[in-house]
Design a protein around this motif. Sequence first.
Motif, PDB file in Angstrom:
ATOM      1  N   ARG A  40       0.841  -1.183   0.000  1.00  0.00           N
ATOM      2  CA  ARG A  40       0.000   0.000   0.000  1.00  0.00           C
ATOM      3  C   ARG A  40       0.882   1.240   0.000  1.00  0.00           C
ATOM      4  N   PRO A  43       0.264   2.686   4.441  1.00  0.00           N
ATOM      5  CA  PRO A  43      -0.020   1.561   5.325  1.00  0.00           C
ATOM      6  C   PRO A  43      -0.700   1.980   6.622  1.00  0.00           C
ATOM      7  N   VAL A  44      -1.435   1.083   7.188  1.00  0.00           N
ATOM      8  CA  VAL A  44      -2.116   1.306   8.445  1.00  0.00           C
ATOM      9  C   VAL A  44      -1.093   1.481   9.565  1.00  0.00           C
ATOM     10  N   ARG A  58       2.947 -13.751   4.625  1.00  0.00           N
ATOM     11  CA  ARG A  58       1.966 -12.925   5.333  1.00  0.00           C
ATOM     12  C   ARG A  58       2.530 -11.720   6.055  1.00  0.00           C
ATOM     13  N   ARG A 118       1.584  -7.028   9.017  1.00  0.00           N
ATOM     14  CA  ARG A 118       0.814  -7.963   8.199  1.00  0.00           C
ATOM     15  C   ARG A 118       0.736  -7.405   6.783  1.00  0.00           C
ATOM     16  N   ARG A 119       1.068  -8.221   5.805  1.00  0.00           N
ATOM     17  CA  ARG A 119       1.100  -7.779   4.406  1.00  0.00           C
ATOM     18  C   ARG A 119      -0.251  -7.296   3.912  1.00  0.00           C
ATOM     19  N   GLU A 120      -1.309  -7.995   4.263  1.00  0.00           N
ATOM     20  CA  GLU A 120      -2.616  -7.695   3.679  1.00  0.00           C
ATOM     21  C   GLU A 120      -3.153  -6.313   4.029  1.00  0.00           C
ATOM     22  N   ASP A 121      -2.845  -5.811   5.224  1.00  0.00           N
ATOM     23  CA  ASP A 121      -3.417  -4.523   5.613  1.00  0.00           C
ATOM     24  C   ASP A 121      -2.441  -3.589   6.331  1.00  0.00           C
ATOM     25  N   GLY A 122      -1.191  -4.002   6.519  1.00  0.00           N
ATOM     26  CA  GLY A 122      -0.204  -3.148   7.166  1.00  0.00           C
ATOM     27  C   GLY A 122      -0.314  -3.085   8.675  1.00  0.00           C
ATOM     28  N   ALA A 123      -1.138  -3.948   9.289  1.00  0.00           N
ATOM     29  CA  ALA A 123      -1.292  -3.929  10.747  1.00  0.00           C
ATOM     30  C   ALA A 123       0.030  -4.278  11.423  1.00  0.00           C
TER      31      ALA A 123
END
Length: 159
Positions: A40, A43-44, A58, A118-123
């Motif tokens: 992204r 990122p978050v 992941r 976390r790759r999917e959402d940057g958490a």
Amino acid sequence: QKELQRPPKGCAGKRPWVLPLRALRLAMKHNNIIGTKPLRKEPVLQSHEPNYFLSSKRICFRPWQKDDLPLALALWGDRQVTRLFYKEPLSQEQVSERLHLEIAGEAAHHIQYWPIFRREDGAHLGCAGLRPASDSRLEFGIHLRPQFWGQGYATEAGA
């Protein structure tokens, strides 16, 4: 060259895993060929463009930065995270000092307990990495935020 030494059965978490400094230097030498593009642009939970240097299916790793205090507070300010290695919860000042020590470790030794995302959402999941335990040995450690326990992230970070 020694292999990564696992703690004896039943002692997980009581003794750090160690790796010879020479092996780490070899791994770090090849570090520039391992990496990923960020998933992204924004990122978050972070205010800057990610600088991931390592990734798996992941998770992604990047160095700690000075403006990561909110991430560090969420991690090391949580008593559940620190209860096994500190007697009392860490204050904001202690977390800030810990963050500066990690950044200094990266500058001096090119290693630290790098934050993981976390790759999917940057958490922000926590941190994992290495630090000097002595002149010839390194300590391997993983600190995860409680909401991410039991999902295989520690195993993936250590693989």
